[in-house]
Design an enzyme around this catalytic site. Sequence first.
Site: not given
Lengths: 733, 174
Positions: A623-624, A628, A699-700, A465-466, A239
Amino acid sequence: MNRAQSPLGQPLDRVDGPLKVRGQARYAAEFDVPGLLYGAVVSSAIARGRVLRIDSAATEALPGVHLVLSHLNRPPIASYDEPYEDADAAEGSPFRPLYNDRVLYSGQPLALVVAETQALARHAASLVHVEYAAESHQTDLQAVREQAHPAPAEVPPPRGDFEVAFNAAAHRVEGEYGTPVEHHNPMEPHASIVQYQPGGELLIHDKTQGVQNCQRYLEQVFGLQDRIRVLSPFVGGAFGSGLRPQYQLPLAVMAALALKASVRVELTRQQMFTFGYRPRSIQQLKLAADGEGRLQAVEHQAIGQTSRFEDFTEHEVEWSGMLYACDHVRLGYRLAPLDVYTPLDMRAPGATIGVYALECAMDELAHEVGIDPLELRLRNYSEINGNQGKRYSSKELRACYRQGAERFGWSRRPAQPRSLREGHELIGMGMATGVWEAMQMPASARACIDADGKLLVTSATADIGTGTYTAMTQIAADAMGLPMADVEFRLGDSSLPQAPLEGGSATVSSVGSAVQRACAGLRQKLLDAAQQSPASPFTGASPDAVEFIGGRMCLKATQHAVELKRIVEVSGALESEAHVEPGEQRQQWATATHSAVFVEVRVDEDLGTVNVSRVVSAIAAGRIVNPKTAGNQIVGGVVWGIGQALQEETLIDHRLGRYMNHNLAEYHIPVNADIPGIEVIFVEEHDSVVNELGSKGVGEIGIVGVAAAVANAIYNATGKRVRDLPITLDKLL
Amino acid sequence: MSENPSAAGAIGTCTITLVLNGEHRRLEVQPWTTLLDLLRDPLGLSGTKKGCDHGQCGACTVLLNGRRINSCLTLAVMHDGAELTTIEGLARGAELHPMQAAFVRHDAFQCGYCTPGQICSAVGLASERCGYSREEIREYMSGNLCRCGAYPNILAAIEEALPAVRGQKQEDAR
Ligand code: FES
Ligand code: FES
């Protein structure tokens, strides 16, 4: 032909999932090294002064203790600032571990005891007696706020005339907001194993977000060019705590060099509070609007704390000049040095606290004007970033507001605070906007295909973990038309192609683009190779005339296909490396991710306890790649925001200049029972500017705005406006 | 892997036996060695994590005679003859334990550092007379911190796998 669906955009399971659930993913402290010795750190008990004497006689008398390392006997290290400046260094003079007798903050490492077991090292370290000449210290930002100096940051210049516009406006609000020191506290403590090789090379396992950052730092500090390789395949959360090399790393290297042996240094949870953290802030907001709620003037002034040796800055006030349309804006940012360690980027640095203050002030303004808080945001919607005068490359924030509000049932929110209750619980709803930058950094990647048709893609990035392993595998599988099972992505090794620090939500954008480009180069090589064989149907075919699908290369026109492994069987393994710089086209645009977050709270009227009962977070991030893992990132951000709003605070006893709650029992973070159902919506957003993938990173953005939405919901529930985080029950009673 | 964790060798060690992940082990341990340190360092079973060493995070959760405990809070010598299951002992060869499989399917982790503890804790929960509603699962899993904040997915995974794990346990008990 079987048109395999592209893995891009699919909610696939994490490729590293099985290793993690089996306990087989190895983190920094977990590598089995023959002859390993263990270090334990002796930390300073005073906040400022000098070390007069280090008495380690009792320690050294213990059988099994190999070394007590301090500034008196450490190996030579660099004596100028520059070698210590890592890729995330703040302005100033970076901390040098065990450099001299100066004590700069409480908890500073003063010695390292190296012994044959961890327990022995810990015990032996407790026997080291340090004598100090203590000097008076200051650790309280409030006490020195008047002495703050302008931060060495590029704060956007004022525009319009704030003073005149503010005074002339129909509605005005102003307030001071406070946010506390917070610590990253990843579940895995920072640790390093330095494996001393026969030739004197060092193979290092470290917990880091940038293996090459650590490698460079060590090379420079110790003058060890070409002798260091840093590995970090799994990181137990960071983090931001792994953006700079933390002190256990140089300490372990010093011990390994001194003893010519392999050494592990693992910090205790208490010592996880002895380096970077989110700085405390004091922020003043002034907003003015006309009768319809249109913003007339915005002022955001922030004071942050820093150390005496570095000026840590983050983007804290910029957001107030770009999130809404306003012609008269004045932003300011100052720093006050204290006898503490330098702060460090922590999840959405700057935005987490700056947007908190702005979005609470917007809620206050909505009440002042007498309109719905969501309506106020819509009336001030901006298609341009006012700080830069540039249009956003894409901004589907309106869709976030609409879809989020609908899913949440925002229309049921009572306009009047303290008007909804169930038994002894007051119920309230609040919302806020979130914003984060959509960055891209230079990055490289290599793609290599072997005769079994297996693709190996590598880059020296990190997965904290990202979901980097998974996202990069998807991007590569898509680019090569291979099944996921035939693609392996490797990271966390400083010898791999260059990658930036894993942070700022820029990894998919930066490394993902490099992976795509490397795969494009490999496709070309496969085509070239196929054309080598006599009478190849691919002869003369341009790259546009072929497609890669289902493990084959096909001629679009005739559907003639060849398996990739057949090509490689003949040509031998093929490889392509690519380096990608942020595209020029980005220059003309503002790029950002946005969110709208809606929160419902239940406040116990008698006890003041706050229970977050519902959250909807609607995200616009381009775009993702994997809904999940990306959804999980957003959920994690929301959990952090709830912690920020209600629980997290590192408290200093200013008389001692020392943290009081430096453990996981007293530094509260959310537990499972604190977290309600969290609904994440990814709104559709197309962006052809940010990068070729059109992905902005997630992430943020998940944390930004959450604390404000919680605070605003608490106001709606109770009629109490608490401007100092965290909103603990004592502040509500 | 060394069966003799007493590196310094200067101070007396004790001999204990454990059934560790189904295997009988005879181990020399120092009297002050915690169960967690025994597992992680000399035995190399680093799937059991150390997050705090003070019983405050749950990362070190293992199953001792079927019950979940924080292995950092207990000394190895206290468990002579015990049956110990760590995260490494849950899967049957290539086949994941149903709880492990549910964690993967629901993406019930990010960094994975709290995960072995979460999974052992959830398997332990299956033997307890609680955890029959979402609220109860959240409550009884609150000794396992997840700094990544994967709680909703952890809840979903446990909710899904718990009945099967309970059923299996009842069958095994017969
Ligand atoms: S390591 Fe045992 S509870 Fe944290
Ligand atoms: S998955 Fe990272 S702490 Fe839980």
